[in-house]
Design a protein around this motif. Structure first.
Motif, PDB file in Angstrom:
ATOM      1  N   MET B   1       0.831  -1.215   0.000  1.00  0.00           N
ATOM      2  CA  MET B   1       0.000   0.000   0.000  1.00  0.00           C
ATOM      3  C   MET B   1       0.870   1.272   0.000  1.00  0.00           C
ATOM      4  O   MET B   1       0.332   2.371   0.005  1.00  0.00           O
ATOM      5  CB  MET B   1      -0.921   0.005   1.219  1.00  0.00           C
ATOM      6  N   THR B   2       2.201   1.098  -0.049  1.00  0.00           N
ATOM      7  CA  THR B   2       3.129   2.236  -0.012  1.00  0.00           C
ATOM      8  C   THR B   2       2.840   3.254  -1.106  1.00  0.00           C
ATOM      9  O   THR B   2       2.988   4.463  -0.893  1.00  0.00           O
ATOM     10  CB  THR B   2       4.574   1.712  -0.185  1.00  0.00           C
ATOM     11  N   TYR B   3       2.439   2.778  -2.271  1.00  0.00           N
ATOM     12  CA  TYR B   3       2.289   3.670  -3.419  1.00  0.00           C
ATOM     13  C   TYR B   3       0.832   4.057  -3.683  1.00  0.00           C
ATOM     14  O   TYR B   3       0.506   4.599  -4.736  1.00  0.00           O
ATOM     15  CB  TYR B   3       2.905   3.013  -4.654  1.00  0.00           C
ATOM     16  N   ILE B   4      -0.037   3.753  -2.758  1.00  0.00           N
ATOM     17  CA  ILE B   4      -1.466   4.055  -2.903  1.00  0.00           C
ATOM     18  C   ILE B   4      -1.793   5.343  -2.128  1.00  0.00           C
ATOM     19  O   ILE B   4      -1.556   5.424  -0.924  1.00  0.00           O
ATOM     20  CB  ILE B   4      -2.326   2.890  -2.362  1.00  0.00           C
ATOM     21  N   ALA B   5      -2.333   6.325  -2.829  1.00  0.00           N
ATOM     22  CA  ALA B   5      -2.732   7.567  -2.167  1.00  0.00           C
ATOM     23  C   ALA B   5      -3.908   7.312  -1.234  1.00  0.00           C
ATOM     24  O   ALA B   5      -4.753   6.454  -1.507  1.00  0.00           O
ATOM     25  CB  ALA B   5      -3.104   8.621  -3.215  1.00  0.00           C
ATOM     26  N   ASP B   6      -3.956   8.056  -0.149  1.00  0.00           N
ATOM     27  CA  ASP B   6      -5.048   7.892   0.817  1.00  0.00           C
ATOM     28  C   ASP B   6      -6.414   8.110   0.164  1.00  0.00           C
ATOM     29  O   ASP B   6      -7.397   7.479   0.541  1.00  0.00           O
ATOM     30  CB  ASP B   6      -4.887   8.879   1.986  1.00  0.00           C
ATOM     31  N   ASP B   7      -6.435   9.007  -0.810  1.00  0.00           N
ATOM     32  CA  ASP B   7      -7.711   9.334  -1.466  1.00  0.00           C
ATOM     33  C   ASP B   7      -7.805   8.726  -2.873  1.00  0.00           C
ATOM     34  O   ASP B   7      -8.442   9.296  -3.767  1.00  0.00           O
ATOM     35  CB  ASP B   7      -7.903  10.852  -1.517  1.00  0.00           C
ATOM     36  N   ILE B   8      -7.180   7.577  -3.063  1.00  0.00           N
ATOM     37  CA  ILE B   8      -7.240   6.905  -4.369  1.00  0.00           C
ATOM     38  C   ILE B   8      -8.693   6.695  -4.810  1.00  0.00           C
ATOM     39  O   ILE B   8      -9.572   6.403  -3.976  1.00  0.00           O
ATOM     40  CB  ILE B   8      -6.503   5.541  -4.342  1.00  0.00           C
ATOM     41  N   VAL B   9      -8.922   6.888  -6.097  1.00  0.00           N
ATOM     42  CA  VAL B   9     -10.196   6.501  -6.711  1.00  0.00           C
ATOM     43  C   VAL B   9      -9.888   5.401  -7.717  1.00  0.00           C
ATOM     44  O   VAL B   9      -9.026   5.562  -8.580  1.00  0.00           O
ATOM     45  CB  VAL B   9     -10.869   7.696  -7.418  1.00  0.00           C
ATOM     46  N   CYS B  10     -10.563   4.282  -7.571  1.00  0.00           N
ATOM     47  CA  CYS B  10     -10.383   3.161  -8.494  1.00  0.00           C
ATOM     48  C   CYS B  10     -11.703   2.892  -9.193  1.00  0.00           C
ATOM     49  O   CYS B  10     -12.716   2.607  -8.544  1.00  0.00           O
ATOM     50  CB  CYS B  10      -9.918   1.921  -7.726  1.00  0.00           C
ATOM     51  N   GLU B  11     -11.673   2.984 -10.509  1.00  0.00           N
ATOM     52  CA  GLU B  11     -12.847   2.629 -11.313  1.00  0.00           C
ATOM     53  C   GLU B  11     -12.661   1.193 -11.773  1.00  0.00           C
ATOM     54  O   GLU B  11     -11.928   0.927 -12.719  1.00  0.00           O
ATOM     55  CB  GLU B  11     -12.986   3.577 -12.492  1.00  0.00           C
ATOM     56  N   ALA B  12     -13.280   0.302 -11.061  1.00  0.00           N
ATOM     57  CA  ALA B  12     -13.150  -1.138 -11.298  1.00  0.00           C
ATOM     58  C   ALA B  12     -14.373  -1.632 -12.054  1.00  0.00           C
ATOM     59  O   ALA B  12     -15.384  -0.927 -12.154  1.00  0.00           O
ATOM     60  CB  ALA B  12     -13.011  -1.851  -9.963  1.00  0.00           C
ATOM     61  N   PRO B  13     -14.306  -2.850 -12.608  1.00  0.00           N
ATOM     62  CA  PRO B  13     -15.471  -3.375 -13.338  1.00  0.00           C
ATOM     63  C   PRO B  13     -16.768  -3.332 -12.535  1.00  0.00           C
ATOM     64  O   PRO B  13     -17.830  -3.057 -13.088  1.00  0.00           O
ATOM     65  CB  PRO B  13     -15.049  -4.805 -13.665  1.00  0.00           C
ATOM     66  N   ALA B  14     -16.681  -3.572 -11.236  1.00  0.00           N
ATOM     67  CA  ALA B  14     -17.894  -3.619 -10.432  1.00  0.00           C
ATOM     68  C   ALA B  14     -18.332  -2.247  -9.936  1.00  0.00           C
ATOM     69  O   ALA B  14     -19.394  -2.120  -9.328  1.00  0.00           O
ATOM     70  CB  ALA B  14     -17.711  -4.544  -9.243  1.00  0.00           C
ATOM     71  N   GLY B  15     -17.516  -1.211 -10.163  1.00  0.00           N
ATOM     72  CA  GLY B  15     -17.913   0.119  -9.730  1.00  0.00           C
ATOM     73  C   GLY B  15     -16.763   0.916  -9.153  1.00  0.00           C
ATOM     74  O   GLY B  15     -15.602   0.503  -9.226  1.00  0.00           O
ATOM     75  N   ARG B  16     -17.108   2.021  -8.567  1.00  0.00           N
ATOM     76  CA  ARG B  16     -16.133   3.001  -8.097  1.00  0.00           C
ATOM     77  C   ARG B  16     -15.767   2.714  -6.639  1.00  0.00           C
ATOM     78  O   ARG B  16     -16.646   2.506  -5.798  1.00  0.00           O
ATOM     79  CB  ARG B  16     -16.778   4.386  -8.219  1.00  0.00           C
TER      80      ARG B  16
END
Lengths: 94, 94
Positions: B1-16
């Protein structure tokens, strides 16, 4: 089909497609339901392209795809093709 | 998780998915079944990366994925994430 090599190999979610005739047959139903395409990112070098796009289709409103393309002599010889089949499967079952 | 921003937004197949806590919860079951990853292509510029890889999981032998990543201050702030959910869905139903 201008940029598709006669001996294209496409590794698609459902399996391996060999040759331009089979590739055209594979793409035709998708193109028939395609409403629009939005390119999300395009990268590449002398022989390779990696692209991600979103599409809108009559069956699935947002159907993103990614393709890793190998190009030789100005034509696509290999495509590693990725999209989420689940919403298409669900729409066909509905 | 070192490179993941605290406020990451991920648009995945199942949703946001919003935020590192939710992103971690989303990824944990996948990582638990992950056997190996093979990078197929990596491209990028100052603020964007586009990658495609294949994975082998305990549930699905070949499960390729693609990610369009936005990076700011050394961390991933946005991920457009793409994979084929169908074989996972089929494996879970079997």
């Amino acid at each position: 089909m201008t940029y598709i090599a006669d001996d294209i190999v496409c590794e698609a979610p459902a399996g391996r497609i060999e040759g331009a005739v089979a590739y055209r047959a594979f793409m035709t139903p998708f193109v028939a339901m395609l409403k629009s395409t939005t390119m999300l990112a395009t990268f590449g070098d002398e022989s390779t392209a990696l692209i991600m796009y979103d599409t809108s289709t009559t069956l699935v409103p947002s159907a993103p795809g990614a393709e890793l393309l190998t190009v030789a002599a100005g034509r696509i010889t290999h495509s590693r093709f990725l999209f989420d089949r689940l919403p298409f499967d669900q729409a066909r079952r509905a």
